[in-house]
Scaffold this motif. Structure first.
Motif, PDB file in Angstrom:
ATOM      1  N   ASP A   1      25.235 -19.378  17.420  1.00  0.00           N
ATOM      2  CA  ASP A   1      25.914 -19.218  18.707  1.00  0.00           C
ATOM      3  C   ASP A   1      27.385 -18.872  18.536  1.00  0.00           C
ATOM      4  OD1 ASP A   1      23.472 -19.825  19.840  1.00  0.00           O
ATOM      5  OD2 ASP A   1      24.047 -21.863  20.423  1.00  0.00           O
ATOM      6  N   HIS A   2      28.032 -19.484  17.548  1.00  0.00           N
ATOM      7  CA  HIS A   2      29.447 -19.179  17.324  1.00  0.00           C
ATOM      8  C   HIS A   2      29.619 -17.735  16.835  1.00  0.00           C
ATOM      9  CE1 HIS A   2      33.636 -19.969  16.897  1.00  0.00           C
ATOM     10  NE2 HIS A   2      33.609 -19.517  15.654  1.00  0.00           N
ATOM     11  N   ALA A   3      28.736 -17.292  15.972  1.00  0.00           N
ATOM     12  CA  ALA A   3      28.812 -15.899  15.499  1.00  0.00           C
ATOM     13  C   ALA A   3      28.629 -14.926  16.664  1.00  0.00           C
ATOM     14  CB  ALA A   3      27.765 -15.652  14.418  1.00  0.00           C
ATOM     15  N   LEU A   4      27.717 -15.224  17.563  1.00  0.00           N
ATOM     16  CA  LEU A   4      27.527 -14.364  18.735  1.00  0.00           C
ATOM     17  C   LEU A   4      28.779 -14.362  19.607  1.00  0.00           C
ATOM     18  CD1 LEU A   4      23.837 -15.290  19.608  1.00  0.00           C
ATOM     19  CD2 LEU A   4      24.643 -13.111  18.661  1.00  0.00           C
ATOM     20  N   THR A   5      29.426 -15.513  19.732  1.00  0.00           N
ATOM     21  CA  THR A   5      30.677 -15.596  20.486  1.00  0.00           C
ATOM     22  C   THR A   5      31.765 -14.748  19.831  1.00  0.00           C
ATOM     23  OG1 THR A   5      30.122 -17.790  21.311  1.00  0.00           O
ATOM     24  CG2 THR A   5      32.450 -17.198  21.344  1.00  0.00           C
ATOM     25  N   LEU A   6      31.825 -14.774  18.509  1.00  0.00           N
ATOM     26  CA  LEU A   6      32.807 -13.941  17.792  1.00  0.00           C
ATOM     27  C   LEU A   6      32.547 -12.457  18.043  1.00  0.00           C
ATOM     28  CD1 LEU A   6      33.082 -15.793  14.362  1.00  0.00           C
ATOM     29  CD2 LEU A   6      34.802 -15.705  16.178  1.00  0.00           C
ATOM     30  N   LEU A   7      31.282 -12.054  17.988  1.00  0.00           N
ATOM     31  CA  LEU A   7      30.939 -10.651  18.262  1.00  0.00           C
ATOM     32  C   LEU A   7      31.371 -10.261  19.670  1.00  0.00           C
ATOM     33  CD1 LEU A   7      27.380 -10.400  16.657  1.00  0.00           C
ATOM     34  CD2 LEU A   7      29.462  -9.243  15.860  1.00  0.00           C
TER      35      LEU A   7
END
Length: 157
Positions: free
Chosen positions: A144-150
């Motif tokens: 979820d954090h990686a998706l937020t970064l994207l």
């Protein structure tokens, strides 16, 4: 954070995305490719679970691994930059961490390092301490954090 919004924004910009994942084992790539039509944006995902895979697939340097360990912002940076360099993309996210169980005094369970490489911008890295919340929860929080970064990278400009 929405995988659909990530894909929509990337498509509007004409950008393609790559991922380089270790402890999540491809969960970010799966979240993106769960969406119909994702092939217009998602170019490839690298699951580099071992140090050798990180070196062979995306060019992480042995020296970096030896000096900092796989769970480090330095390796996350090289993973993101390597994913960008080894694909036809504009944006790459990387994840390397300790999902658990286990960890050490110096690198505890739940520590996850992220990298975000965008063509023409400095590479961003950060470390998140999710804590000993269990393997599945660390992996889901990392995805979820990686998706937020994207999404954040696609909103910038």
């Amino acid at each position: 954070m929405s995988a659909t919004e990530i894909l929509d924004r990337a498509k509007a910009k004409g950008w393609r995305i790559a991922t380089a994942e270790s402890c999540t084992g491809g969960m970010v790539a799966a979240a993106l490719t769960d969406i119909p039509g994702s092939s217009a944006v998602f170019e490839r995902g690298f699951v580099t679970y071992t140090n050798l895979a990180k070196q062979q697939m995306i060019g992480v340097r042995a020296e970096t691994l030896a000096a900092h360990g796989a769970v480090s912002e330095e390796v996350a940076r090289e993973m993101a930059e390597g994913a960008l360099a080894h694909s036809d993309t504009h944006l790459a996210v990387s994840i390397t961490g300790i999902a658990g169980p286990g960890g050490s005094e110096f690198k505890p369970e739940g520590r996850v390092c992220f990298g975000l490489a965008v063509t023409g911008r400095p590479t961003f890295t950060e470390t998140r301490e999710f804590g000993a919340i269990g393997r599945a929860n660390v992996r889901a929080a990392s995805r979820d954090h990686a998706l937020t970064l994207l999404l954040g990278a696609l909103r910038d400009e």
